[in-house]
Design an enzyme around this catalytic site. Structure first.
Site, PDB file in Angstrom:
ATOM      1  N   SER A 170      -1.849   5.690   1.678  1.00 40.62           N
ATOM      2  CA  SER A 170      -3.194   4.665   1.774  1.00 40.62           C
ATOM      3  C   SER A 170      -3.101   3.946   2.591  1.00 40.62           C
ATOM      4  O   SER A 170      -1.986   3.591   3.632  1.00 40.62           O
ATOM      5  CB  SER A 170      -2.970   3.612   0.343  1.00 40.62           C
ATOM      6  N   LEU A 217       0.819  -1.214   0.119  1.00 39.24           N
ATOM      7  CA  LEU A 217      -0.117  -0.033   0.231  1.00 39.24           C
ATOM      8  C   LEU A 217       1.029   1.123   0.041  1.00 39.24           C
ATOM      9  O   LEU A 217       1.854   1.125   0.870  1.00 39.24           O
ATOM     10  CB  LEU A 217      -1.010   0.166   1.174  1.00 39.24           C
ATOM     11  N   ASP A 218       0.593   2.465  -0.862  1.00 35.69           N
ATOM     12  CA  ASP A 218       1.416   3.264  -0.802  1.00 35.69           C
ATOM     13  C   ASP A 218       1.494   4.091   0.606  1.00 35.69           C
ATOM     14  O   ASP A 218       0.572   3.939   1.173  1.00 35.69           O
ATOM     15  CB  ASP A 218       1.119   4.187  -1.979  1.00 35.69           C
ATOM     16  N   TYR A 219       2.206   5.325   0.607  1.00 39.50           N
ATOM     17  CA  TYR A 219       2.445   5.892   1.779  1.00 39.50           C
ATOM     18  C   TYR A 219       1.086   6.449   2.495  1.00 39.50           C
ATOM     19  O   TYR A 219       1.098   6.327   3.853  1.00 39.50           O
ATOM     20  CB  TYR A 219       3.396   6.986   1.777  1.00 39.50           C
ATOM     21  N   ARG A 260      -5.009   5.457  -7.879  1.00 44.12           N
ATOM     22  CA  ARG A 260      -4.785   6.862  -7.976  1.00 44.12           C
ATOM     23  C   ARG A 260      -4.465   7.207  -9.515  1.00 44.12           C
ATOM     24  O   ARG A 260      -4.656   8.537  -9.927  1.00 44.12           O
ATOM     25  CB  ARG A 260      -3.492   7.286  -7.134  1.00 44.12           C
TER      26      ARG A 260
END
Length: 238
Positions: A109, A105-107, A189
C-alpha cells in the site's frame, strides 16, 4: 504513589504508543531502578532509572511529527528479518530523533502515514473513539457496484470480524474513495477479497485534516503546529 504510569513514561521516551509500551512491560523487557517489571500498574518518576533491554531511556526533549508519503515496497516496522526497505529509511539522516509509525500501511500500500516520538499523539490519532477519518483510494481489477459498497457502509462480517466504512464515493467502476474511522488490519484488502474482487492499489490520501497535497512519493514534511493541535482537540478525550 508518586510518578506516572510506566507505559506513559515509556511512551514519552518515544518508544511507541501506550499499547506498544504495555507489551514491552509484559514481555519483561523493562526495569525500574534495577527491578524487572512484568505487570502493568507500576509507576515511574523522572528521577528513576528506567531501562529497556538494558538501555537507559529518558523522556524526549523535543517532539517530532512527520507526514510521510510511503511508496509501495516499504515496510512500516522497526526492523525486518527479510531485509526489505523500511519506511523510516525515507527520512533517515534528516531526523535525529527515534520515531515510530502511527498506525501502518502494508508493504504494497502507498500514501500518507505519520511518524512521531509522541506516544500520546499515536493514541489520539489511532483510537477508534477519536473518530479521526482516514481516506483511501482503492483501485480494483473487477468492477465494484453500489450495492456492495452500501453493504460495506452498513457493515458486514468476514471470518468473525465486522467491517464498516464511514463513507464512500464511486469514482469509476474500478475506483472507489473510501473513508474509515476504525480501520482494522488489512481491512480493505480483506473486505474486497471476501467478494472475490482483486485489489490493484490501496492509496491513503488523507488522515484527519492532513493530505498528501504537495508531498511527492518518498518525501516527508513536518506537521504544522496547527495540524498537531487539531488532532489533540479532535481526539484528545478519546
Amino acid at each position: 504513589m508518586s510518578g506516572i504510569r510506566l507505559q506513559v513514561y515509556l511512551a514519552r521516551c518515544g518508544l511507541g504508543s501506550r499499547r506498544g509500551c504495555e507489551e514491552l512491560i509484559l514481555a519483561g523487557r523493562v526495569q525500574v531502578n534495577e527491578a524487572r517489571v512484568e505487570r502493568l500498574g507500576t509507576r515511574a518518576a523522572f528521577s528513576d532509572r528506567v531501562t529497556v533491554d538494558g538501555r537507559v531511556v529518558k523522556p524526549v526533549a523535543s517532539l517530532v511529527y512527520l507526514a510521510v508519503h510511503k511508496p509501495a515496497g516499504y515496510l512500516c516496522a522497526n526492523e525486518d528479518p527479510e531485509g526489505r526497505p523500511l519506511a523510516s529509511e525515507l527520512f533517515k539522516g534528516a531526523i535525529k530523533e527515534r520515531l515510530f509509525h502511527v498506525g501502518r500501511l502494508d508493504y504494497l500500500s502507498t500514501g500518507l502515514i505519520f511518524y512521531t516520538n509522541d506516544g500520546e499523539f499515536d493514541r489520539v490519532v489511532s483510537h477508534p473513539g477519536s473518530r479521526v477519518e482516514k481516506q483511501y483510494l482503492v483501485e480494483t481489477a473487477r468492477a465494484v457496484d453500489e450495492a456492495f459498497m452500501e453493504q460495506y457502509r452498513k457493515g458486514f462480517w468476514v471470518e468473525g470480524v465486522r467491517y464498516r466504512c464511514e463513507d464512500y464515493e464511486l469514482r469509476s467502476p474500478h475506483s472507489v474513495l473510501i473513508t474509515l474511522v476504525e480501520g482494522k488490519n488489512r481491512e480493505l484488502r480483506n473486505v474486497f477479497a471476501a467478494r472475490r474482487i482483486r485489489v490493484k492499489r490501496v492509496h491513503r490520501i488523507r488522515i484527519g485534516v492532513v493530505t498528501l497535497r504537495g508531498l511527492a512519493p518518498g518525501r516527508f514534511r513536518r506537521l504544522t503546529e496547527r495540524e498537531v493541535k487539531w488532532f489533540y482537540e479532535h481526539g484528545g478525550s478519546a
